[in-house]
Design an enzyme around this catalytic site. Sequence first.
Site, PDB file in Angstrom:
ATOM      1  N   VAL A  57       0.835  -1.194   0.000  1.00  0.00           N
ATOM      2  CA  VAL A  57       0.000   0.000   0.000  1.00  0.00           C
ATOM      3  C   VAL A  57       0.873   1.248   0.000  1.00  0.00           C
ATOM      4  O   VAL A  57       1.979   1.251   0.553  1.00  0.00           O
ATOM      5  CB  VAL A  57      -0.954   0.002   1.227  1.00  0.00           C
ATOM      6  N   CYS A  58       0.381   2.294  -0.657  1.00  0.00           N
ATOM      7  CA  CYS A  58       1.023   3.609  -0.601  1.00  0.00           C
ATOM      8  C   CYS A  58      -0.088   4.634  -0.401  1.00  0.00           C
ATOM      9  O   CYS A  58      -1.148   4.303   0.140  1.00  0.00           O
ATOM     10  CB  CYS A  58       1.848   3.880  -1.858  1.00  0.00           C
ATOM     11  N   ALA A  59       0.117   5.854  -0.822  1.00  0.00           N
ATOM     12  CA  ALA A  59      -0.897   6.882  -0.591  1.00  0.00           C
ATOM     13  C   ALA A  59      -2.115   6.706  -1.497  1.00  0.00           C
ATOM     14  O   ALA A  59      -3.263   6.733  -1.042  1.00  0.00           O
ATOM     15  CB  ALA A  59      -0.292   8.271  -0.784  1.00  0.00           C
TER      16      ALA A  59
END
Length: 206
Positions: A162-164
């Site tokens: 996951v990232c932003a």
Amino acid sequence: MEAQEIWNAVSQGEAIVLDVRPPMAFSQGHVPQAVNAPFQRGAWGPAVKRWLAGQSPRLVLFGDNAMIVEAAAKALEQEQLTVWARWTEGIDAWRQANLPVVEVHQITVDALHQERDQWVVIDVREPYELRSGMIPNAMHIPLDSLPQHVEKLDQNQRYAVVCAHGSRSQAAAAFLADKGFQVGTVVGGMALWLGAGYPTMQPSHR
């Protein structure tokens, strides 16, 4: 150039594939060991040259749009970089040639929340971004540091990256998939996780 000839060179370490498609298309199927370098006019050529750091490998441009591939080739030529081969027929034609393809599973935030105990979450954001909250029990490995942490990961685990917003996680998940890990990318990233009101934790020792 035929797909098999390109693959022979890539699989033997004699060529590097630069996949100029967007991250989402790349994660849905790409040539093993390919580097995702989405083409953008302007600074793209100089960025590739900096990344190569003086090396002069055989470069293969991979895409599904002949005009974009040609524009990328011209950008590299302006940097005195030679394109050895172009593939403009996309990943479906590559598959039809019975050549290997790496795919990354796409995970919605709802599915991840429901199946939370089935995934180990890796958060690849930068430390300052974690103040908005992390998925509980997530591992924090910034994207740039991921290659140094591969040996610490378990091939028997399933990883959700996951990232932003989902762009960096696509690149990270593709990197791990190339290394043989069971991996998926969280579509929409923390923006959708937070928007859904799912639980978060604050990072420790930050």
